[in-house]
Design a protein around this motif. Structure first.
Motif, mmCIF file in Angstrom:
data_model
loop_
_atom_site.group_PDB
_atom_site.id
_atom_site.type_symbol
_atom_site.label_atom_id
_atom_site.label_comp_id
_atom_site.label_asym_id
_atom_site.label_seq_id
_atom_site.Cartn_x
_atom_site.Cartn_y
_atom_site.Cartn_z
ATOM 1 N N LEU A 299 -4.116 -0.850 39.897
ATOM 2 C CA LEU A 299 -5.267 -1.275 39.111
ATOM 3 C C LEU A 299 -6.002 -2.292 39.981
ATOM 4 C CD1 LEU A 299 -3.769 -1.833 35.542
ATOM 5 C CD2 LEU A 299 -5.369 -0.062 36.231
ATOM 6 N N CYS A 300 -7.137 -1.930 40.493
ATOM 7 C CA CYS A 300 -7.840 -2.766 41.460
ATOM 8 C C CYS A 300 -8.366 -4.032 40.786
ATOM 9 C CB CYS A 300 -8.993 -1.999 42.096
ATOM 10 S SG CYS A 300 -9.935 -2.993 43.268
ATOM 11 N N THR A 301 -7.848 -5.169 41.200
ATOM 12 C CA THR A 301 -8.233 -6.431 40.562
ATOM 13 C C THR A 301 -9.622 -6.889 40.980
ATOM 14 O OG1 THR A 301 -7.030 -7.612 42.318
ATOM 15 C CG2 THR A 301 -5.866 -7.213 40.239
ATOM 16 N N SER A 302 -10.227 -6.192 41.968
ATOM 17 C CA SER A 302 -11.617 -6.488 42.332
ATOM 18 C C SER A 302 -12.600 -5.648 41.537
ATOM 19 C CB SER A 302 -11.831 -6.251 43.835
ATOM 20 O OG SER A 302 -11.024 -7.125 44.601
ATOM 21 N N ALA A 303 -12.084 -4.690 40.770
ATOM 22 C CA ALA A 303 -12.944 -3.859 39.932
ATOM 23 C C ALA A 303 -13.315 -4.627 38.671
ATOM 24 C CB ALA A 303 -12.224 -2.565 39.561
ATOM 25 N N GLY A 305 -13.603 -5.926 35.161
ATOM 26 C CA GLY A 305 -12.867 -5.713 33.919
ATOM 27 C C GLY A 305 -11.358 -5.745 34.044
ATOM 28 N N VAL A 306 -10.790 -5.557 35.233
ATOM 29 C CA VAL A 306 -9.332 -5.470 35.352
ATOM 30 C C VAL A 306 -8.677 -6.827 35.104
ATOM 31 C CG1 VAL A 306 -7.414 -5.035 36.923
ATOM 32 C CG2 VAL A 306 -9.332 -3.443 36.830
ATOM 33 N N LEU A 307 -9.126 -7.858 35.810
ATOM 34 C CA LEU A 307 -8.524 -9.175 35.608
ATOM 35 C C LEU A 307 -8.770 -9.684 34.194
ATOM 36 C CD1 LEU A 307 -9.211 -11.047 38.980
ATOM 37 C CD2 LEU A 307 -7.005 -10.277 38.077
ATOM 38 N N GLU A 308 -9.941 -9.365 33.655
ATOM 39 C CA GLU A 308 -10.240 -9.783 32.285
ATOM 40 C C GLU A 308 -9.297 -9.103 31.287
ATOM 41 O OE1 GLU A 308 -12.319 -8.784 34.534
ATOM 42 O OE2 GLU A 308 -13.935 -10.260 34.741
ATOM 43 N N ALA A 309 -9.035 -7.808 31.511
ATOM 44 C CA ALA A 309 -8.115 -7.093 30.627
ATOM 45 C C ALA A 309 -6.710 -7.656 30.744
ATOM 46 C CB ALA A 309 -8.121 -5.601 30.979
ATOM 47 N N LEU A 310 -6.286 -7.928 31.981
ATOM 48 C CA LEU A 310 -4.969 -8.510 32.193
ATOM 49 C C LEU A 310 -4.839 -9.844 31.480
ATOM 50 C CD1 LEU A 310 -2.213 -8.668 33.715
ATOM 51 C CD2 LEU A 310 -3.462 -9.706 35.624
ATOM 52 N N SER A 311 -5.804 -10.708 31.661
ATOM 53 C CA SER A 311 -5.757 -12.034 31.048
ATOM 54 C C SER A 311 -5.775 -11.943 29.522
ATOM 55 C CB SER A 311 -6.939 -12.869 31.547
ATOM 56 O OG SER A 311 -6.824 -14.209 31.150
ATOM 57 N N SER A 312 -6.570 -11.030 28.996
ATOM 58 C CA SER A 312 -6.629 -10.859 27.538
ATOM 59 C C SER A 312 -5.316 -10.305 26.996
ATOM 60 C CB SER A 312 -7.785 -9.926 27.166
ATOM 61 O OG SER A 312 -9.017 -10.504 27.508
ATOM 62 N N GLY A 313 -4.695 -9.412 27.766
ATOM 63 C CA GLY A 313 -3.406 -8.885 27.344
ATOM 64 C C GLY A 313 -2.345 -9.965 27.285
ATOM 65 N N ALA A 364 -5.314 -15.604 36.371
ATOM 66 C CA ALA A 364 -5.700 -14.833 35.184
ATOM 67 C C ALA A 364 -4.595 -14.872 34.133
ATOM 68 C CB ALA A 364 -6.012 -13.386 35.580
ATOM 69 N N ILE A 365 -3.356 -14.767 34.573
ATOM 70 C CA ILE A 365 -2.222 -14.837 33.646
ATOM 71 C C ILE A 365 -2.145 -16.223 33.016
ATOM 72 C CG2 ILE A 365 0.309 -14.842 33.550
ATOM 73 C CD1 ILE A 365 0.207 -12.587 35.694
#
Length: 724
Positions: A299-303, A305-313, A364-365
């Motif tokens: 899951l490319c963390t430079s794409a 939405g990815v880091l945002e989804a991770l942090s929200s999860g 992000a975590i």
């Protein structure tokens, strides 16, 4: 999924085991009392009655009491024992698994396929048949040897997995002014399943008494593997990969509450964001990053939405379980996570360094936890970070993120003049090392905390015992860590989680611990601990080859052959007779050669010195004759059993080095076979009294009582061959 989809690697021809008259008898032997005879019969195309009779003809006695536990908690052992005997179709029938279940275990259960050598041997179909006259004669000889062997041993008092019922019996140690002053002290539960622990029913891995025992020994945290999308559906509410997330989450809540009653916090081990199969990216093509080696993609963390989804999860997880203690992260592990985690890169990540990507994931975590309102902690583990840029990661981290490294990292060693270094898992070499101290200093200068990852009870130097009784070395390590600014300890990886042993040194110094546990035997125990510690310093160490590939973890159970096996040793799996991989001298696909391999003579001298001095420690315990209370006497007997098992493993490793080098000489071979026979017998005697011997959480039982009996058959067979 079809059987043909399960990985097979280069599929070498299976090994032969000529100490059995037939191959089907080997299948019966290795599954006896682990798998129900009816299942074995179905695999071999015969009846249950025939299987029972064939086992009896070899001297085996039936005991079905542990079958359920072997099925639920010992399946790795079953697979390992049948790896060279049954092809995938028969193995699946034996396990009563689907191809998907086996493929999952090989991939996710602590890289099990890697430990099995990254290949599945070709075995051919095995069927039951009538024995020839010669085979019947040989079978009768096996029965006689088995009966003679068991008849000479003490009565069996422990069944496999009995230790699961013995939690809550640790004496609550008195915490003294001499206790080492550390805050968080977390550990892996001694018998926890690894692959998908939060789907386990009945909490067998986490009995109430276990938390009481940890509390009694000064431990205030445990950790287990967590994959975020299996706990909260942060990749999408309808993603099939998140199936059963509600059940896992509820089990996690229950576990957190139960542990909390004993002052124990739960921590999750995160490799995030986890790579996903190609099929996932048909729905999320914009998130696809670098390709992995198993059909997966990061899951490319430079794409976007990815880091945002991770942090929200993460935020959602900690809102759902607010009392969760926290997470520790590994961002360069064997699991593919961000695009630079395994050395590759995608075009989007090209402008970003590995240090930057690692910091972004950890931050992000941490941000997600903070938004949840939880006081939980984030610990960034530096496994596989490059020292050239690790300080850049620390500087970019949120100061509330603690930094953890292996205490021995960068520690220089010397064994009989051979210089080496430590990167991981050392108890024989006392840290901290220079690399670790430098990283901790960066963390402290950044306003953060320094966490030491250590092994207190056991390591890959010997994982098949609940603890290695080297209290002097552990106490020395604690003293040095205090002086290095370390505030928190990770006390074990998946091995070393026994709720006792050396953990008592978290509550008091070794003299006080010996007094509290052993009473009038205090001085004898202190002298033995010192002798064991002196002996263990001789463990031959440089980087990790000996740790993972040499035979000390399997000890006397390793089968011997009169000619070289011709197989590469595997990581904590099959050592074979591959001495060059053991010492780091061969470019085994799983173990690159060291620039300066351990010389053969150093390997020989080290294990010889280790086992000789260890035997002196055993003799000290044997000479004690004073009066003890029932509890103290039981503690002393338990220490003696564990130390005896350690000796058998170390002495056998030395024998196997000599065997690989000198089996061509008949007199040498005969002497070594007799010694190995004796060591197998001694270890079998201990195993019949102590169900912990041979067990390690991520490998289940490395061997069984029948494996040790098979080694005795193996030695007797080879002796007969040499005498012909």
């Amino acid at each position: 999924m079809n059987v043909s989809d399960i990985p097979a690697g280069d599929a070498p021809q299976a090994l032969e085991f000529p100490h059995f008259p037939t191959r089907f008898q080997a299948v019966i032997w290795r599954n006896w009392n682990l798998v129900h005879p009816a299942q074995v019969a179905a695999v071999l195309h015969t009846t249950e009655a025939e299987i029972v009779q064939a086992a009896s003809d070899m001297g085996l006695t039936r005991d079905d009491r542990a079958l359920k536990l072997w099925r639920e908690r010992g399946f790795q052992t079953v697979i390992r024992r049948n790896w060279e005997l049954l092809d995938y179709p028969q193995l699946l029938e034996l396990l009563q698994w689907t191809p998907e279940e086996l493929a999952f275990t090989l991939k996710e259960d602590d890289f099990f396929f890697y430990k099995l050598g990254l290949h599945k041997p070709v075995c051919g179909e095995v069927r039951f048949r009538e024995l020839t006259a010669g085979e019947k004669l040989r079978t009768a000889e096996i029965k006689q040897l088995v009966q003679q062997t068991l008849g000479a041993l003490p009565e069996q008092t422990a069944l496999p997995f009995d230790f699961l019922q013995k939690h809550g019996q640790e004496k609550h140690l008195t915490v003294t002014a001499n206790a080492p002053q550390f805050d968080l002290k977390f550990i892996y539960p001694y018998a926890a399943l690894y692959g998908d622990p939060l789907l386990e029913k009945d909490c067998v891995s986490y009995p109430e008494g276990m938390f009481a025992d940890y509390h009694a020994n000064g431990v205030n945290g445990i950790w287990l593997q967590g994959t975020l999308y299996t706990l909260v559906p942060y990749l999408g509410e309808n993603e099939p990969y998140s199936a059963h997330w509600q059940e896992r989450l509820e089990n996690l809540r229950t576990l957190v509450a139960r542990a909390g009653k004993y002052g124990v916090k739960i921590f999750l081990y995160f490799n995030e964001p986890r790579s996903m199969p190609a099929e996932f990216f048909s729905r999320h093509p914009e998130w696809r990053g670098v390709a992995g080696d198993q059909g997966d993609f990061a899951l490319c963390t430079s794409a976007p939405g990815v880091l945002e989804a991770l942090s929200s999860g993460v935020e959602r997880l900690f809102r759902e379980v607010p009392a969760l203690g926290g997470v520790f992260t590994a961002t360069m592990s064997e699991n593919l996570t961000h695009c630079r985690s395994r050395g590759g890169c995608c075009p989007r990540c090209e402008p970003h360094s590995a240090a930057a990507l690692i910091a972004q994931v950890n931050n992000a975590i941490c941000a997600g936890i903070k938004r949840s309102g939880s006081p939980a902690r984030v610990i960034a583990y530096d496994w596989a970070w490059d020292p050239a840029w690790s300080s850049e990661v620390v500087a970019a981290l949120d100061p509330d993120i603690a930094v953890m490294t292996v205490s021995e990292s960068g520690l220089e060693t010397d064994c009989f003049g051979y210089p080496g270094k430590v990167n991981d898992y050392a108890m024989s070499k006392v840290g901290p090392g220079k690399k670790a101290q430098q990283l901790w200093r960066h963390a402290l200068d950044n306003g953060g905390r320094a966490v030491a990852k250590i092994q207190v009870n056991s390591s890959w130097e010997l994982c098949a015992v609940p603890y290695i009784p080297v209290a002097d070395l552990v106490e020395e390590h604690f003293d040095r860590l205090r002086k290095s600014g370390v505030t928190d300890l990770m006390l074990s990886w998946t091995l070393g989680g026994f709720a006792g042993g050396n953990l008592g040194l978290l509550c008091c110094n070794k003299t006080e611990l010996a007094q509290q546990r052993y009473g009038a035997a205090q001085q004898a125990v202190l002298q033995a601990w010192t002798k064991f510690s002196e002996a263990f310093r001789y463990f031959p160490f440089n980087d990790v080859p000996t740790l993972y590939f040499a035979p000390q973890n399997f000890g006397p159970v390793t089968l011997l052959t009169l000619t070289p096996v011709g197989r590469d040793a595997t990581m904590v799996g099959f050592p074979y007779d591959d001495i060059d991989t053991w010492r780091g001298a061969k470019n085994n696909p799983a173990a690159p050669a060291l620039p300066e391999p351990i010389p053969v003579e150093i390997m020989r001298r080290s294990f010889a010195e280790l086992s000789t001095r260890w035997a002196e420690g055993l003799a000290i315990l044997d000479r004690f004759t004073g009066d003890l209370s029932a509890c103290e006497a039981a503690n002393l007997a338990e220490l003696r059993q564990v130390a005896e098992a350690c000796y058998c493993h170390f002495r056998s490793a030395g024998c196997q080095i000599e065997w690989a080098l000198g089996r061509q000489e008949k007199t040498v071979a005969v002497s070594l076979l007799k010694t190995e026979h004796t060591l197998a017998l001694r270890l079998l005697a201990v195993m019949r009294q102590d169900s912990r011997i041979g067990f390690e959480a991520s490998n289940h039982y490395l061997y069984t009582a029948n494996d040790l009996l098979e080694k005795i058959l193996n030695c007797a067979y080879l002796l007969s061959q040499l005498q012909d």
